[in-house]
Design a protein around this motif. Sequence first.
Motif, PDB file in Angstrom:
ATOM      1  N   GLY A  62       0.802  -1.211   0.000  1.00 53.98           N
ATOM      2  CA  GLY A  62       0.000   0.000   0.000  1.00 53.98           C
ATOM      3  C   GLY A  62       0.837   1.263   0.000  1.00 53.98           C
ATOM      4  N   GLY A  63       2.165   1.118  -0.142  1.00 57.53           N
ATOM      5  CA  GLY A  63       3.043   2.272  -0.217  1.00 57.53           C
ATOM      6  C   GLY A  63       3.429   2.876   1.118  1.00 57.53           C
ATOM      7  N   TRP A  64       3.183   2.152   2.215  1.00 54.62           N
ATOM      8  CA  TRP A  64       3.486   2.681   3.550  1.00 54.62           C
ATOM      9  C   TRP A  64       4.073   1.558   4.395  1.00 54.62           C
ATOM     10  CZ3 TRP A  64      -0.734   5.606   6.888  1.00 54.62           C
ATOM     11  CH2 TRP A  64      -0.101   6.237   7.957  1.00 54.62           C
ATOM     12  N   PRO A  65       5.314   1.140   4.115  1.00 52.40           N
ATOM     13  CA  PRO A  65       5.879  -0.058   4.737  1.00 52.40           C
ATOM     14  C   PRO A  65       6.003   0.004   6.253  1.00 52.40           C
ATOM     15  CG  PRO A  65       7.546   1.136   3.488  1.00 52.40           C
ATOM     16  CD  PRO A  65       6.230   1.732   3.120  1.00 52.40           C
ATOM     17  N   ASP A  66       6.177   1.203   6.812  1.00 50.02           N
ATOM     18  CA  ASP A  66       6.342   1.295   8.264  1.00 50.02           C
ATOM     19  C   ASP A  66       5.066   1.724   8.982  1.00 50.02           C
ATOM     20  OD1 ASP A  66       6.323   3.846   7.241  1.00 50.02           O
ATOM     21  OD2 ASP A  66       7.957   4.595   8.509  1.00 50.02           O
ATOM     22  N   ARG A  67       3.926   1.596   8.306  1.00 49.59           N
ATOM     23  CA  ARG A  67       2.660   2.068   8.871  1.00 49.59           C
ATOM     24  C   ARG A  67       2.351   1.442  10.224  1.00 49.59           C
ATOM     25  NH1 ARG A  67      -3.124   0.138   8.048  1.00 49.59           N
ATOM     26  NH2 ARG A  67      -4.348   1.805   9.021  1.00 49.59           N
ATOM     27  N   ALA A  68       2.618   0.139  10.380  1.00 52.20           N
ATOM     28  CA  ALA A  68       2.249  -0.549  11.613  1.00 52.20           C
ATOM     29  C   ALA A  68       2.862   0.120  12.838  1.00 52.20           C
ATOM     30  CB  ALA A  68       2.658  -2.019  11.545  1.00 52.20           C
ATOM     31  N   HIS A  69       4.101   0.588  12.705  1.00 54.01           N
ATOM     32  CA  HIS A  69       4.784   1.161  13.856  1.00 54.01           C
ATOM     33  C   HIS A  69       4.565   2.668  13.980  1.00 54.01           C
ATOM     34  CE1 HIS A  69       6.729  -2.557  15.043  1.00 54.01           C
ATOM     35  NE2 HIS A  69       6.873  -2.807  13.751  1.00 54.01           N
ATOM     36  N   THR A  70       4.488   3.363  12.851  1.00 55.39           N
ATOM     37  CA  THR A  70       4.264   4.805  12.931  1.00 55.39           C
ATOM     38  C   THR A  70       2.839   5.134  13.365  1.00 55.39           C
ATOM     39  OG1 THR A  70       3.712   4.923  10.570  1.00 55.39           O
ATOM     40  CG2 THR A  70       6.017   5.301  11.195  1.00 55.39           C
ATOM     41  N   SER A  71       1.937   4.150  13.291  1.00 55.22           N
ATOM     42  CA  SER A  71       0.538   4.374  13.674  1.00 55.22           C
ATOM     43  C   SER A  71       0.225   3.875  15.085  1.00 55.22           C
ATOM     44  CB  SER A  71      -0.391   3.681  12.672  1.00 55.22           C
ATOM     45  OG  SER A  71      -0.207   4.163  11.368  1.00 55.22           O
ATOM     46  N   SER A  72       1.229   3.495  15.835  1.00 57.31           N
ATOM     47  CA  SER A  72       0.989   2.910  17.161  1.00 57.31           C
ATOM     48  C   SER A  72       0.211   3.847  18.087  1.00 57.31           C
ATOM     49  CB  SER A  72       2.323   2.536  17.823  1.00 57.31           C
ATOM     50  OG  SER A  72       2.931   1.459  17.137  1.00 57.31           O
ATOM     51  N   ALA A  73       0.373   5.148  17.916  1.00 60.28           N
ATOM     52  CA  ALA A  73      -0.322   6.098  18.794  1.00 60.28           C
ATOM     53  C   ALA A  73      -1.834   6.040  18.614  1.00 60.28           C
ATOM     54  CB  ALA A  73       0.183   7.510  18.526  1.00 60.28           C
ATOM     55  N   LEU A  74      -2.304   5.478  17.495  1.00 56.94           N
ATOM     56  CA  LEU A  74      -3.742   5.365  17.247  1.00 56.94           C
ATOM     57  C   LEU A  74      -4.368   4.183  17.981  1.00 56.94           C
ATOM     58  CD1 LEU A  74      -3.682   5.921  13.370  1.00 56.94           C
ATOM     59  CD2 LEU A  74      -4.228   7.621  15.134  1.00 56.94           C
ATOM     60  N   ILE A  75      -3.537   3.334  18.562  1.00 57.74           N
ATOM     61  CA  ILE A  75      -3.998   2.073  19.143  1.00 57.74           C
ATOM     62  C   ILE A  75      -3.967   2.187  20.667  1.00 57.74           C
ATOM     63  CG2 ILE A  75      -3.590  -0.416  19.234  1.00 57.74           C
ATOM     64  CD1 ILE A  75      -1.871  -0.002  16.633  1.00 57.74           C
ATOM     65  N   PRO A  76      -5.068   1.905  21.357  1.00 60.33           N
ATOM     66  CA  PRO A  76      -5.053   1.983  22.815  1.00 60.33           C
ATOM     67  C   PRO A  76      -3.929   1.179  23.466  1.00 60.33           C
ATOM     68  CG  PRO A  76      -7.304   1.860  22.064  1.00 60.33           C
ATOM     69  CD  PRO A  76      -6.440   1.678  20.847  1.00 60.33           C
ATOM     70  N   MET A  77      -3.578   0.031  22.917  1.00 68.38           N
ATOM     71  CA  MET A  77      -2.485  -0.766  23.474  1.00 68.38           C
ATOM     72  C   MET A  77      -1.112  -0.252  23.048  1.00 68.38           C
ATOM     73  SD  MET A  77      -4.016  -4.674  23.408  1.00 68.38           S
ATOM     74  CE  MET A  77      -2.596  -5.351  24.280  1.00 68.38           C
ATOM     75  N   GLN A  78      -1.096   0.779  22.177  1.00 73.67           N
ATOM     76  CA  GLN A  78       0.140   1.474  21.790  1.00 73.67           C
ATOM     77  C   GLN A  78       1.156   0.577  21.094  1.00 73.67           C
ATOM     78  OE1 GLN A  78       0.831   5.214  22.675  1.00 73.67           O
ATOM     79  NE2 GLN A  78      -1.308   4.733  22.202  1.00 73.67           N
ATOM     80  N   ARG A  79       0.666  -0.425  20.385  1.00 73.50           N
ATOM     81  CA  ARG A  79       1.555  -1.260  19.577  1.00 73.50           C
ATOM     82  C   ARG A  79       0.740  -1.928  18.489  1.00 73.50           C
ATOM     83  NH1 ARG A  79       0.877  -6.743  20.058  1.00 73.50           N
ATOM     84  NH2 ARG A  79      -0.081  -7.556  21.962  1.00 73.50           N
ATOM     85  N   PRO A  80       1.376  -2.267  17.368  1.00 78.77           N
ATOM     86  CA  PRO A  80       0.664  -3.048  16.352  1.00 78.77           C
ATOM     87  C   PRO A  80       0.519  -4.495  16.800  1.00 78.77           C
ATOM     88  CG  PRO A  80       2.953  -2.768  15.709  1.00 78.77           C
ATOM     89  CD  PRO A  80       2.754  -1.962  16.968  1.00 78.77           C
ATOM     90  N   GLY A  81      -0.427  -5.175  16.203  1.00 81.49           N
ATOM     91  CA  GLY A  81      -0.579  -6.597  16.485  1.00 81.49           C
ATOM     92  C   GLY A  81       0.399  -7.437  15.686  1.00 81.49           C
ATOM     93  N   ARG A  82       0.510  -8.694  16.074  1.00 81.49           N
ATOM     94  CA  ARG A  82       1.352  -9.652  15.360  1.00 81.49           C
ATOM     95  C   ARG A  82       0.463 -10.629  14.592  1.00 81.49           C
ATOM     96  NH1 ARG A  82       3.160 -12.990  18.567  1.00 81.49           N
ATOM     97  NH2 ARG A  82       2.245 -12.271  20.536  1.00 81.49           N
ATOM     98  N   ALA A  83       0.969 -11.112  13.487  1.00 86.46           N
ATOM     99  CA  ALA A  83       0.200 -12.053  12.674  1.00 86.46           C
ATOM    100  C   ALA A  83      -0.240 -13.264  13.492  1.00 86.46           C
ATOM    101  CB  ALA A  83       1.031 -12.500  11.473  1.00 86.46           C
ATOM    102  N   GLU A  84       0.619 -13.694  14.406  1.00 91.41           N
ATOM    103  CA  GLU A  84       0.310 -14.873  15.220  1.00 91.41           C
ATOM    104  C   GLU A  84      -0.889 -14.625  16.136  1.00 91.41           C
ATOM    105  OE1 GLU A  84       4.328 -15.059  13.670  1.00 91.41           O
ATOM    106  OE2 GLU A  84       3.299 -13.498  14.843  1.00 91.41           O
ATOM    107  N   GLU A  85      -1.095 -13.372  16.526  1.00 95.43           N
ATOM    108  CA  GLU A  85      -2.234 -13.057  17.386  1.00 95.43           C
ATOM    109  C   GLU A  85      -3.547 -13.143  16.613  1.00 95.43           C
ATOM    110  OE1 GLU A  85      -0.572 -10.028  20.728  1.00 95.43           O
ATOM    111  OE2 GLU A  85      -0.383  -9.317  18.662  1.00 95.43           O
TER     112      GLU A  85
END
Length: 271
Positions: free
Chosen positions: A221-244
Amino acid sequence: MNTGVVYTSGVAPGAPRVVLVTGGSRGIGAATALRCAQQGWDVAVNYARDAQAADAVCAQITALGRRALPVQADVADEAQVLAMFDAVDAALGPLGALVNNAGVVAENQRVADMTVQRLQRMFNTNIVGSFVCAREAVRRMSTVHATEAARRAGGGRGGAIVNLSSKAAVLGAPGWYVDYAASKGAIDTFTVGLAREVALEGIRVNAVRPGIIDTDIHASGGWPDRAHTSSALIPMQRPGRAEEIAAAIVWLLSEDASYTTGAIMDVAGGR
């Protein structure tokens, strides 16, 4: 008192545990394929282009003592989907579950700038592909409407389908990819409708709505680091993992979810 109701969790006792995971060569799909193998499933690993990645996942599955089949198909192409299901039938036997995981995103874009070509690619893969794969799974698993060929091959014994939605279906993804969000909104509706349609045919249908997950789909989608740069949008303050996400999917396939159908499970860190 005998009410005449047959209680079933999905796959009939003694039925083969064969699951097809579309988009199974990477990310959430690969994690799901491996977790299925850990839980005793034989796994067909679908891929669109990267045969080497699918082979690597299959090697890990066989190392766990389960059968694995890499199978190529673009789920947006009906002829390829039909060939894929036939290949799974021939190599692994009757299907017991489907994980509708294959999907695409596109670069961030406003609706005002979207082309019909972009929309067709998005909806043909994410919506039509999921419908056609589910159709073929139902034709093989339904205790009432399985095809005669499926019954002769030992099918028609029920099963489970898990569709991959997205938290974007609820949030709308304005300024990012409203088309992707809309395609996943369709998956939510499809899940509820199909679940009710086949509830008395031994088939459970559920969906998982991931949030921002740390996989390589963001690069496409043209935003390779989106998961980490968007962490502030997530109440848990981290992206999820595929295994979860895989853990939720495989639970919905399991006997532990025997009374769960038509559910849409958010796995999004509270987002």
